[in-house]
Design a protein around this motif. Structure first.
Motif, PDB file in Angstrom:
ATOM      1  N   VAL A  98       0.890  -1.453   0.138  1.00  0.00           N
ATOM      2  CA  VAL A  98      -0.124  -0.082  -0.018  1.00  0.00           C
ATOM      3  C   VAL A  98       0.915   1.174   0.047  1.00  0.00           C
ATOM      4  CG1 VAL A  98      -1.949  -0.988   0.903  1.00  0.00           C
ATOM      5  CG2 VAL A  98      -0.328  -0.253   2.445  1.00  0.00           C
ATOM      6  N   ASP A  99       1.906   1.356   0.697  1.00  0.00           N
ATOM      7  CA  ASP A  99       3.131   2.391   0.402  1.00  0.00           C
ATOM      8  C   ASP A  99       3.269   2.507  -1.082  1.00  0.00           C
ATOM      9  OD1 ASP A  99       3.384   2.759   3.227  1.00  0.00           O
ATOM     10  OD2 ASP A  99       4.823   1.429   3.276  1.00  0.00           O
ATOM     11  N   ALA A 100       3.735   1.682  -1.860  1.00  0.00           N
ATOM     12  CA  ALA A 100       3.704   1.931  -3.374  1.00  0.00           C
ATOM     13  C   ALA A 100       2.491   2.285  -3.897  1.00  0.00           C
ATOM     14  CB  ALA A 100       4.297   0.557  -3.912  1.00  0.00           C
ATOM     15  N   LEU A 101       1.357   1.704  -3.584  1.00  0.00           N
ATOM     16  CA  LEU A 101      -0.039   2.266  -4.156  1.00  0.00           C
ATOM     17  C   LEU A 101       0.104   3.710  -3.952  1.00  0.00           C
ATOM     18  CD1 LEU A 101      -2.713   1.739  -5.589  1.00  0.00           C
ATOM     19  CD2 LEU A 101      -3.488   1.156  -3.495  1.00  0.00           C
ATOM     20  N   GLU A 102       0.431   4.270  -2.722  1.00  0.00           N
ATOM     21  CA  GLU A 102       0.093   5.699  -2.363  1.00  0.00           C
ATOM     22  C   GLU A 102       0.911   6.534  -3.354  1.00  0.00           C
ATOM     23  OE1 GLU A 102      -0.921   8.498   1.487  1.00  0.00           O
ATOM     24  OE2 GLU A 102       0.718   6.707   1.751  1.00  0.00           O
ATOM     25  N   GLN A 103       2.259   6.041  -3.446  1.00  0.00           N
ATOM     26  CA  GLN A 103       3.102   6.828  -4.085  1.00  0.00           C
ATOM     27  C   GLN A 103       2.558   7.014  -5.557  1.00  0.00           C
ATOM     28  OE1 GLN A 103       6.734   4.803  -3.424  1.00  0.00           O
ATOM     29  NE2 GLN A 103       6.958   5.384  -1.376  1.00  0.00           N
ATOM     30  N   LEU A 104       2.197   5.995  -6.231  1.00  0.00           N
ATOM     31  CA  LEU A 104       1.611   5.841  -7.520  1.00  0.00           C
ATOM     32  C   LEU A 104       0.179   6.570  -7.587  1.00  0.00           C
ATOM     33  CD1 LEU A 104       1.495   4.580 -10.525  1.00  0.00           C
ATOM     34  CD2 LEU A 104       0.228   2.763  -9.432  1.00  0.00           C
ATOM     35  N   CYS A 105      -0.571   6.797  -6.743  1.00  0.00           N
ATOM     36  CA  CYS A 105      -1.691   7.635  -6.510  1.00  0.00           C
ATOM     37  C   CYS A 105      -1.510   9.131  -6.590  1.00  0.00           C
ATOM     38  CB  CYS A 105      -2.766   7.257  -5.478  1.00  0.00           C
ATOM     39  SG  CYS A 105      -3.565   5.698  -5.520  1.00  0.00           S
ATOM     40  N   ALA A 106      -0.318   9.327  -6.038  1.00  0.00           N
ATOM     41  CA  ALA A 106       0.203  10.669  -5.908  1.00  0.00           C
ATOM     42  C   ALA A 106       0.692  11.319  -7.245  1.00  0.00           C
ATOM     43  CB  ALA A 106       1.273  10.962  -4.983  1.00  0.00           C
ATOM     44  N   ARG A 107       1.107  10.371  -8.191  1.00  0.00           N
ATOM     45  CA  ARG A 107       1.706  10.667  -9.571  1.00  0.00           C
ATOM     46  C   ARG A 107       0.729  10.407 -10.641  1.00  0.00           C
ATOM     47  NH1 ARG A 107       5.482   6.528  -7.987  1.00  0.00           N
ATOM     48  NH2 ARG A 107       4.967   5.472  -9.857  1.00  0.00           N
ATOM     49  N   THR A 108      -0.327   9.733 -10.173  1.00  0.00           N
ATOM     50  CA  THR A 108      -1.193   9.353 -11.450  1.00  0.00           C
ATOM     51  C   THR A 108      -2.583   9.079 -11.285  1.00  0.00           C
ATOM     52  OG1 THR A 108      -1.384   7.934 -13.595  1.00  0.00           O
ATOM     53  CG2 THR A 108      -0.700   6.780 -11.592  1.00  0.00           C
ATOM     54  N   ASN A 109      -3.416   9.312 -12.032  1.00  0.00           N
ATOM     55  CA  ASN A 109      -4.878   8.954 -11.865  1.00  0.00           C
ATOM     56  C   ASN A 109      -5.405   7.710 -11.869  1.00  0.00           C
ATOM     57  OD1 ASN A 109      -7.684   9.793 -11.669  1.00  0.00           O
ATOM     58  ND2 ASN A 109      -8.132  10.191 -13.939  1.00  0.00           N
ATOM     59  N   ILE A 110      -5.781   7.241 -10.626  1.00  0.00           N
ATOM     60  CA  ILE A 110      -6.164   5.758 -10.724  1.00  0.00           C
ATOM     61  C   ILE A 110      -7.894   5.734 -10.712  1.00  0.00           C
ATOM     62  CG2 ILE A 110      -6.026   3.610  -9.245  1.00  0.00           C
ATOM     63  CD1 ILE A 110      -3.393   4.817 -10.379  1.00  0.00           C
ATOM     64  N   SER A 111      -8.343   4.669 -11.500  1.00  0.00           N
ATOM     65  CA  SER A 111      -9.810   4.600 -11.406  1.00  0.00           C
ATOM     66  C   SER A 111     -10.255   3.546 -10.432  1.00  0.00           C
ATOM     67  CB  SER A 111     -10.335   4.250 -12.775  1.00  0.00           C
ATOM     68  OG  SER A 111     -10.112   5.415 -13.773  1.00  0.00           O
ATOM     69  N   ALA A 112      -9.184   2.456 -10.418  1.00  0.00           N
ATOM     70  CA  ALA A 112      -9.488   1.287  -9.779  1.00  0.00           C
ATOM     71  C   ALA A 112      -8.465   0.500  -9.266  1.00  0.00           C
ATOM     72  CB  ALA A 112     -10.564   0.129 -10.399  1.00  0.00           C
ATOM     73  N   VAL A 113      -8.406  -0.407  -8.370  1.00  0.00           N
ATOM     74  CA  VAL A 113      -7.538  -1.150  -7.734  1.00  0.00           C
ATOM     75  C   VAL A 113      -8.181  -2.624  -8.053  1.00  0.00           C
ATOM     76  CG1 VAL A 113      -5.920  -2.067  -6.020  1.00  0.00           C
ATOM     77  CG2 VAL A 113      -6.153   0.516  -6.751  1.00  0.00           C
ATOM     78  N   TYR A 114      -7.504  -3.588  -8.697  1.00  0.00           N
ATOM     79  CA  TYR A 114      -8.099  -4.705  -8.730  1.00  0.00           C
ATOM     80  C   TYR A 114      -7.245  -5.784  -7.911  1.00  0.00           C
ATOM     81  CZ  TYR A 114      -8.604  -9.539 -10.352  1.00  0.00           C
ATOM     82  OH  TYR A 114      -9.049 -11.041 -10.293  1.00  0.00           O
ATOM     83  N   LEU A 115      -7.621  -6.517  -7.131  1.00  0.00           N
ATOM     84  CA  LEU A 115      -6.871  -7.294  -6.368  1.00  0.00           C
ATOM     85  C   LEU A 115      -7.763  -8.720  -5.658  1.00  0.00           C
ATOM     86  CD1 LEU A 115      -6.126  -5.965  -2.844  1.00  0.00           C
ATOM     87  CD2 LEU A 115      -7.764  -5.101  -4.134  1.00  0.00           C
ATOM     88  N   THR A 116      -6.698  -9.571  -5.239  1.00  0.00           N
ATOM     89  CA  THR A 116      -7.442 -10.956  -4.814  1.00  0.00           C
ATOM     90  C   THR A 116      -6.869 -10.872  -3.312  1.00  0.00           C
ATOM     91  OG1 THR A 116      -5.608 -12.191  -5.593  1.00  0.00           O
ATOM     92  CG2 THR A 116      -7.779 -12.163  -6.907  1.00  0.00           C
ATOM     93  N   PRO A 117      -7.725 -10.059  -2.430  1.00  0.00           N
ATOM     94  CA  PRO A 117      -7.224  -9.966  -1.160  1.00  0.00           C
ATOM     95  C   PRO A 117      -7.113 -11.198  -0.022  1.00  0.00           C
ATOM     96  CG  PRO A 117      -9.141  -8.844  -1.143  1.00  0.00           C
ATOM     97  CD  PRO A 117      -8.808  -9.524  -2.506  1.00  0.00           C
ATOM     98  N   HIS A 118      -8.107 -12.152  -0.393  1.00  0.00           N
ATOM     99  CA  HIS A 118      -8.339 -13.312   0.634  1.00  0.00           C
ATOM    100  C   HIS A 118      -7.373 -14.351   0.422  1.00  0.00           C
ATOM    101  CE1 HIS A 118     -10.285 -15.683   3.585  1.00  0.00           C
ATOM    102  NE2 HIS A 118     -10.381 -16.495   2.753  1.00  0.00           N
ATOM    103  N   HIS A 119      -7.056 -14.831  -0.939  1.00  0.00           N
ATOM    104  CA  HIS A 119      -5.681 -15.532  -1.426  1.00  0.00           C
ATOM    105  C   HIS A 119      -5.443 -14.620  -2.598  1.00  0.00           C
ATOM    106  CE1 HIS A 119      -8.299 -19.022   0.569  1.00  0.00           C
ATOM    107  NE2 HIS A 119      -7.225 -18.793   1.395  1.00  0.00           N
ATOM    108  N   GLN A 120      -4.199 -14.194  -2.489  1.00  0.00           N
ATOM    109  CA  GLN A 120      -3.687 -13.486  -3.697  1.00  0.00           C
ATOM    110  C   GLN A 120      -3.294 -14.513  -4.519  1.00  0.00           C
ATOM    111  OE1 GLN A 120      -0.633 -13.352  -5.192  1.00  0.00           O
ATOM    112  NE2 GLN A 120      -1.299 -11.435  -6.487  1.00  0.00           N
TER     113      GLN A 120
END
Length: 181
Positions: A98-120
């Protein structure tokens, strides 16, 4: 053509049978802690179709979809099929960084994050509670959707089940995609 428009062919609601959606909403409330009503449930032929429909909803958005570096290839193909830009974020044994995600969000426009949080997929690591909370906060701060692919909630490998992200939020930023197969 007139007969089809008048629904004389007996097609049901496009979201699926109301009785089935009601039963699934009740199951999601009881088993997964999700505050969901039947009108928030859409029956599809499988989780891949749910991913495809989610990608279709995002097709006209200006931001990219973020995925973990290791992720479900058919989901990547669904987003790409609509011309959606895809950005990648690293993951570790605790899930999406999530640290890397926050850095990415600060630099670029994000519409969505797709993930499989229960079993990646494919590592099977589980997104930690702290990262889940932070991901939801980032979604609110940067105004993006979370596409939670909960493809195998009932299967547990080395840990107890964790409630979905969709059970933790009340602001409508999570699209929960699940399967009964």
């Amino acid at each position: 053509i007139t007969t089809a428009r008048a629904n004389r062919l007996a097609y049901d609601d496009a979201q699926g049978s109301y009785a089935l959606r009601s039963a699934i909403a009740e199951m999601l409330r009881l088993e997964r802690g999700m505050a969901v009503e039947p009108n928030q449930v859409c029956i599809v032929r499988g989780s891949q179709m749910g991913i495809y429909l989610s990608a279709r909803l995002l097709a006209n958005c200006s931001g990219s979809v973020v995925m973990e570096e290791l992720s479900y290839p058919p989901a990547r193909e669904a987003f790409a099929s609509f011309g959606i830009a895809i950005s990648y974020v690293a993951q570790d044994e605790f899930g999406l960084n999530v640290d890397a995600l926050e850095q990415l969000c600060a630099r670029t426009n994000i519409s969505a994050v797709y993930l499989t949080p229960h079993h990646q997929f494919p590592t099977t690591s589980m997104l930690s509670v702290a990262r889940r909370i932070r991901l939801l906060a980032l979604a609110k701060k940067f105004n993006f959707l979370i596409l939670e692919d909960d493809y195998d909630h009932e299967f547990h490998f080395s840990h107890s089940p964790m409630l979905p992200l969709a059970s933790m939020e009340s602001e409508g930023c999570v699209i929960h995609i699940g399967s009964l197969s």
